[in-house]
Design a protein around this motif. Structure first.
Motif, short mmCIF file in Angstrom:
data_model
loop_
_atom_site.label_atom_id
_atom_site.label_comp_id
_atom_site.label_asym_id
_atom_site.label_seq_id
_atom_site.Cartn_x
_atom_site.Cartn_y
_atom_site.Cartn_z
N MET A 116 0.81 -1.21 0.00
CA MET A 116 0.00 0.00 0.00
C MET A 116 0.85 1.26 0.00
SD MET A 116 -3.08 -0.20 -0.60
CE MET A 116 -3.67 1.44 -0.13
N ASP A 117 2.03 1.21 0.58
CA ASP A 117 2.90 2.37 0.55
C ASP A 117 3.18 2.78 -0.90
OD1 ASP A 117 3.13 2.45 3.34
OD2 ASP A 117 4.67 0.89 3.28
N ASP A 118 3.52 1.79 -1.72
CA ASP A 118 3.78 2.07 -3.14
C ASP A 118 2.54 2.63 -3.82
OD1 ASP A 118 6.46 0.03 -3.76
OD2 ASP A 118 5.21 -0.36 -2.02
N VAL A 119 1.40 2.01 -3.51
CA VAL A 119 0.15 2.47 -4.12
C VAL A 119 -0.13 3.91 -3.74
CG1 VAL A 119 -2.35 2.17 -4.11
CG2 VAL A 119 -0.87 0.17 -4.25
N ARG A 123 -0.34 7.16 -6.17
CA ARG A 123 -1.50 8.04 -6.20
C ARG A 123 -1.11 9.48 -6.03
NH1 ARG A 123 -6.22 5.42 -2.48
NH2 ARG A 123 -6.49 3.51 -3.68
N ALA A 124 -0.21 9.73 -5.09
CA ALA A 124 0.24 11.09 -4.83
C ALA A 124 0.88 11.67 -6.09
CB ALA A 124 1.23 11.10 -3.66
N ARG A 125 1.72 10.88 -6.72
CA ARG A 125 2.37 11.32 -7.96
C ARG A 125 1.34 11.62 -9.03
NH1 ARG A 125 4.90 6.78 -9.26
NH2 ARG A 125 5.46 6.16 -7.14
N GLU B 73 -4.17 2.90 -13.15
CA GLU B 73 -2.99 3.73 -13.40
C GLU B 73 -2.68 4.56 -12.15
OE1 GLU B 73 -3.46 6.66 -16.44
OE2 GLU B 73 -1.35 7.29 -16.34
N ARG B 74 -3.74 5.12 -11.58
CA ARG B 74 -3.55 5.94 -10.39
C ARG B 74 -2.95 5.13 -9.24
NH1 ARG B 74 -5.93 9.83 -6.28
NH2 ARG B 74 -7.29 8.32 -5.31
N ASP B 75 -3.34 3.88 -9.13
CA ASP B 75 -2.82 3.03 -8.05
C ASP B 75 -1.43 2.48 -8.38
OD1 ASP B 75 -5.05 3.49 -6.56
OD2 ASP B 75 -5.95 1.51 -6.83
N GLY B 76 -0.91 2.84 -9.55
CA GLY B 76 0.44 2.40 -9.89
C GLY B 76 0.54 0.96 -10.35
#
Lengths: 133, 133
Positions: A116-119, A123-125, B73-76
Motif C-alpha cells: 500500500m505504501d507504493d500504491v 497516487r500522490a504522484r 494507473e492511479r494506483d500504480g
DNA sequence: CCGCATCCCCGAGGATACTG
DNA sequence: CAGTATCCTCGGGGATGCGG
C-alpha cells in the motif's frame, strides 16, 4: 507443462472467464466481490458464527452478509452448519474448495496490504501531475 | 516466519483490509472488481492498446474500461504510454507491481476456471434440495 | 483511433422492522 | 441469535454523441 500458465485463449479449458457468457465469470465475481472476498478471508481463520463474521467484516450489513453467504454456499465454497438449539447457533466454515480459493485470495490481499505504501505514493504522484491541470 | 501467514488482526501491518476505513480496501476493490480483475488479467499477456483490450475483455463498455484503467494507473498498477501520432496510439502495460498483482489474480482465476465443474455440481445439489421448498 | 461528457436507468446495497 | 421482508437511495454502468 502446467496448463494454468497458458494464455487464456490458448488453453482448451471449457471455461474462460474472459468470455461474457461464461458461468465462471459469475463465480469469480462472487469470490472477488466486495463482500465475498472479505467473507472468505475471514472464514479462512476457522469456523465462525453469523454475528462473529459480521463484526469481523467491518461495515457489512446483515442483508449483504446473508446474501453473500448464500451465494458462496451455493457455489460450494462455504458450508453452513445449523444446530436446532435455542437460541439458534449456526456455524459457517470453508469447504476444501473454499479453502483453496481463500488461500489464493489471501495471498492477493496480503500482497496489496503489503504494498500500500507504493500504491499511496503512486497516487500522490498521479494526483500531483494530473490534478494540477 | 512469514508474516503473511498470520491472522489479520494479529499482524502489525499498518494496513488491514478488514477495517472499513482502510485505504487498502479501496485498492483491493479496484483490483478484484468486475472489470479490474479482467483488465489486469488481459494485460498480463503483454502490452495492449485500448481497443485491443476492449475486445479481449468481452462485454466491457468504453466508459468502464476507461474508468478502470484510470483507477489502475492511479494506483500504480498500470502504465499508460501515449504516442502523439495521428491516428493516436496508446499502449497500456503492467508495472512491476501490477505484474505481481496480476499473477496472484490469474492464479485465482485459473483455480476458479479449473474447478467450475465442482461449482456447477454444488449449485445443482443446492438448487435441488433448496429449490424443492 | 482514443477517449471525455451527458443522460438515464436499474439494481446493489443500507436502514429499519419483524419472525422463529 | 439468526436471519427474512420491505422500502428507498445512490451510484455503477450502458448508450449515445462530440472532440482531438
Amino acid at each position: 507443462m502446467d496448463i494454468t500458465q497458458e494464455r487464456a485463449e490458448a488453453r482448451d479449458l471449457p471455461f474462460n472467464v474472459f468470455a461474457k457468457a461464461c458461468p465462471s465469470r459469475g463465480t469469480l465475481e462472487h469470490v472477488t466481490g466486495r463482500w465475498g472476498a472479505l467473507t472468505l478471508g475471514a472464514l479462512h481463520e476457522g469456523s465462525l458464527r453469523f454475528n462473529e463474521l459480521r463484526r469481523r467484516v467491518d461495515g457489512v450489513s446483515e442483508k449483504m452478509l446473508s446474501q453473500t453467504l448464500h451465494a458462496l454456499e451455493r457455489d460450494g465454497l462455504v458450508h453452513r452448519e445449523a444446530q436446532p438449539t435455542n437460541p439458534p447457533r449456526v456455524d459457517y466454515e470453508l469447504t476444501p474448495l473454499g479453502r483453496d480459493v481463500a488461500e489464493r485470495l489471501l495471498g492477493l490481499i496480503h500482497l496489496v496490504e503489503g504494498r500500500m505504501d507504493d500504491v499511496l505514493a503512486a497516487r500522490a504522484r498521479y494526483d500531483e501531475t494530473r490534478g494540477a491541470l
